[in-house]
Design a protein around this motif. Structure first.
Motif, short mmCIF file in Angstrom:
data_model
loop_
_atom_site.label_atom_id
_atom_site.label_comp_id
_atom_site.label_asym_id
_atom_site.label_seq_id
_atom_site.Cartn_x
_atom_site.Cartn_y
_atom_site.Cartn_z
N HIS A 19 0.72 -1.23 -0.06
CA HIS A 19 0.02 0.12 0.07
C HIS A 19 0.86 1.29 -0.07
N PRO A 20 0.81 2.04 -0.84
CA PRO A 20 1.78 3.29 -1.12
C PRO A 20 1.48 4.12 0.07
N GLU A 21 2.24 4.89 0.66
CA GLU A 21 2.10 6.00 1.59
C GLU A 21 1.65 7.24 0.95
N GLY A 22 1.92 7.41 -0.19
CA GLY A 22 1.70 8.71 -0.88
C GLY A 22 2.46 8.96 -2.24
N ILE A 23 2.75 10.08 -2.80
CA ILE A 23 3.51 10.45 -3.90
C ILE A 23 4.43 11.27 -3.65
N THR A 24 5.38 11.70 -4.38
CA THR A 24 6.44 12.59 -4.31
C THR A 24 5.77 13.87 -4.69
N PRO A 25 6.43 15.21 -4.26
CA PRO A 25 5.70 16.44 -4.38
C PRO A 25 6.25 16.60 -6.02
N ARG A 26 7.28 16.02 -6.49
CA ARG A 26 7.43 16.42 -7.88
C ARG A 26 6.15 15.83 -8.75
N LEU A 27 5.66 14.58 -8.40
CA LEU A 27 4.36 14.12 -9.11
C LEU A 27 3.25 14.87 -8.89
N GLN A 28 2.94 15.38 -7.71
CA GLN A 28 1.79 16.39 -7.27
C GLN A 28 1.90 17.55 -8.16
N ARG A 29 2.98 18.05 -8.34
CA ARG A 29 3.42 18.97 -9.34
C ARG A 29 2.53 18.99 -10.76
N VAL A 30 2.91 17.56 -11.23
CA VAL A 30 2.34 17.36 -12.56
C VAL A 30 0.95 17.33 -12.46
N LEU A 31 0.17 17.00 -11.41
CA LEU A 31 -1.26 17.03 -11.40
C LEU A 31 -1.40 18.55 -11.32
N ASP A 32 -1.02 19.21 -10.44
CA ASP A 32 -1.23 20.80 -10.34
C ASP A 32 -0.98 21.60 -11.58
N ALA A 33 -0.14 20.98 -12.66
CA ALA A 33 0.14 21.48 -13.90
C ALA A 33 -1.00 21.39 -14.92
N LEU A 34 -2.26 20.92 -14.56
CA LEU A 34 -3.30 20.73 -15.39
C LEU A 34 -4.43 21.42 -14.74
N PRO A 35 -4.54 22.66 -14.87
CA PRO A 35 -5.63 23.53 -14.03
C PRO A 35 -7.16 23.08 -14.54
N TYR A 36 -7.20 22.59 -15.65
CA TYR A 36 -8.67 22.58 -16.06
C TYR A 36 -9.04 20.90 -16.45
N SER A 37 -8.00 20.37 -16.16
CA SER A 37 -8.37 18.94 -16.41
C SER A 37 -8.17 18.12 -15.23
N PRO A 38 -9.28 17.50 -14.74
CA PRO A 38 -9.23 16.76 -13.30
C PRO A 38 -8.27 15.56 -13.51
N ALA A 39 -7.53 15.39 -12.51
CA ALA A 39 -6.37 14.27 -12.66
C ALA A 39 -6.44 13.69 -11.15
N ILE A 40 -6.19 12.35 -11.18
CA ILE A 40 -5.88 11.79 -9.96
C ILE A 40 -4.91 10.79 -10.17
N ILE A 41 -4.32 10.19 -9.11
CA ILE A 41 -3.70 8.99 -9.20
C ILE A 41 -4.12 7.79 -8.13
N ARG A 42 -4.42 6.87 -8.46
CA ARG A 42 -5.09 5.68 -7.83
C ARG A 42 -4.03 4.44 -7.98
N THR A 43 -4.27 3.80 -6.63
CA THR A 43 -3.44 2.48 -6.70
C THR A 43 -4.38 1.44 -7.18
N ALA A 44 -3.58 0.12 -7.40
CA ALA A 44 -4.25 -0.98 -7.89
C ALA A 44 -5.44 -1.38 -7.40
N THR A 45 -5.84 -1.14 -6.25
CA THR A 45 -7.07 -1.33 -5.54
C THR A 45 -8.02 -0.23 -5.40
N TRP A 46 -7.60 0.89 -6.42
CA TRP A 46 -8.60 2.04 -6.77
C TRP A 46 -8.84 2.79 -5.36
N ASP A 47 -7.63 2.77 -4.58
CA ASP A 47 -7.75 4.03 -3.83
C ASP A 47 -7.13 5.25 -4.55
#
Length: 274
Positions: free
Chosen positions: A101-129
């Motif tokens: 079970h992942p503890e979280g993501i790196t700040p760099r990966l979070q910045r990738v998500l935040d760079a998409l201001p008008y596109s909803p983006a998520i990161i999920r696990t293999a169990t869809w958390d």
């Protein structure tokens, strides 16, 4: 050009061993003929014969077992990528999946998500958390930040949250897709215990989930269209694409893009108000 090394496994182990600091592992540095750990020290940490480990580095003694390789990898503190490489050198394929079970993501990966201001983006696990998201995702999909951690699971939201269920244009198709893809993702990641716990929970709370699970459908994720009924925007059509996170086989990024220019403008207005 020199001929390729035939004992790539032994060469890799020797290289990793010689890069290690004995003091880090509790061994006295003392006077050593070569840098790094001695072979008998690696064998001691892996709980195997020093003679057998020496033969392994020298390409003698036959093929090791997966368990022995894992003990060596743990003993010399290989990274997950190095452990995978070790198994590929020995057996020609990566090790059997072991879900963590992942503890979280790196700040760099979070910045990738935040760079998409008008596109909803998520990161999920293999169990869809859902373990990470951007602002657009909270406004269009679900406000994950306000949910308890255990509720940030797409299957729980689809089957147990009436608001999420009601927002789907074709709930049954969405539910079937999610269950089929969850089955494939979790099995591929080796998450057998996590599958059993989540399936038992959802089977008890939702007869519809139980029926879909018993259908034994397996689906793959990739690209598609998601249609929602948003409380402020009304009908929303979003194209979605999925991406593997390099170096994190347990994680998938999902990005949703508006399909028509007018929708982009409506999203801009909504985000400006938020």
């Amino acid at each position: 050009m020199p001929p390729p090394c035939e004992n790539q496994l032994g060469t890799f182990l020797r290289d990793r061993r010689m890069r290690l600091d004995p003091a880090t592992f509790g061994f006295q540095p003392g006077r050593r003929r070569t840098p790094g750990l001695r072979r008998e020290e690696v064998a001691q940490r892996a709980n195997i014969s020093a003679t057998w480990y020496t033969w392994l580095e020298q390409g003698r003694g036959g093929a090791p077992s997966a368990d022995v390789l894992d003990r060596i990898a743990t003993g010399i503190m290989l990274t997950e990528l190095e452990r995978d490489h070790l198994h590929i050198l020995a057996f020609g394929h990566p090790p059997e999946a072991r879900y963590r079970h992942p503890e979280g993501i790196t700040p760099r990966l979070q910045r990738v998500l935040d760079a998409l201001p008008y596109s909803p983006a998520i990161i999920r696990t293999a169990t869809w958390d859902v373990v990470a998201w951007n602002k657009a995702a909270t406004l269009i999909l679900a406000n994950y930040a306000e949910l308890p951690r255990e509720r940030r699971n797409i299957l729980r939201l689809i089957f147990d949250d009436e608001r999420v269920r009601g927002a789907q244009d074709d709930w049954r198709s969405v539910a079937r897709y999610v269950v089929g893809t969850f089955r494939a993702d979790a099995a591929r990641a080796g998450a057998s215990l996590e599958i059993r716990q989540l399936v038992d929970e959802l089977s008890a709370s939702s007869a519809e989930f139980r029926t879909l699970w018993n259908d034994n459908e397996v689906m793959g994720h990739g690209e598609g269209i998601k249609r929602l009924h948003h409380r402020s925007l009304g009908p929303v059509d979003l194209e979605f694409s999925t991406f593997a996170v390099e170096g994190r086989s347990d994680l998938i990024m999902m990005v949703y893009n508006p399909t028509m220019p007018p929708m982009i403008e409506r999203l801009r207005a909504l985000f400006a108000e938020a």
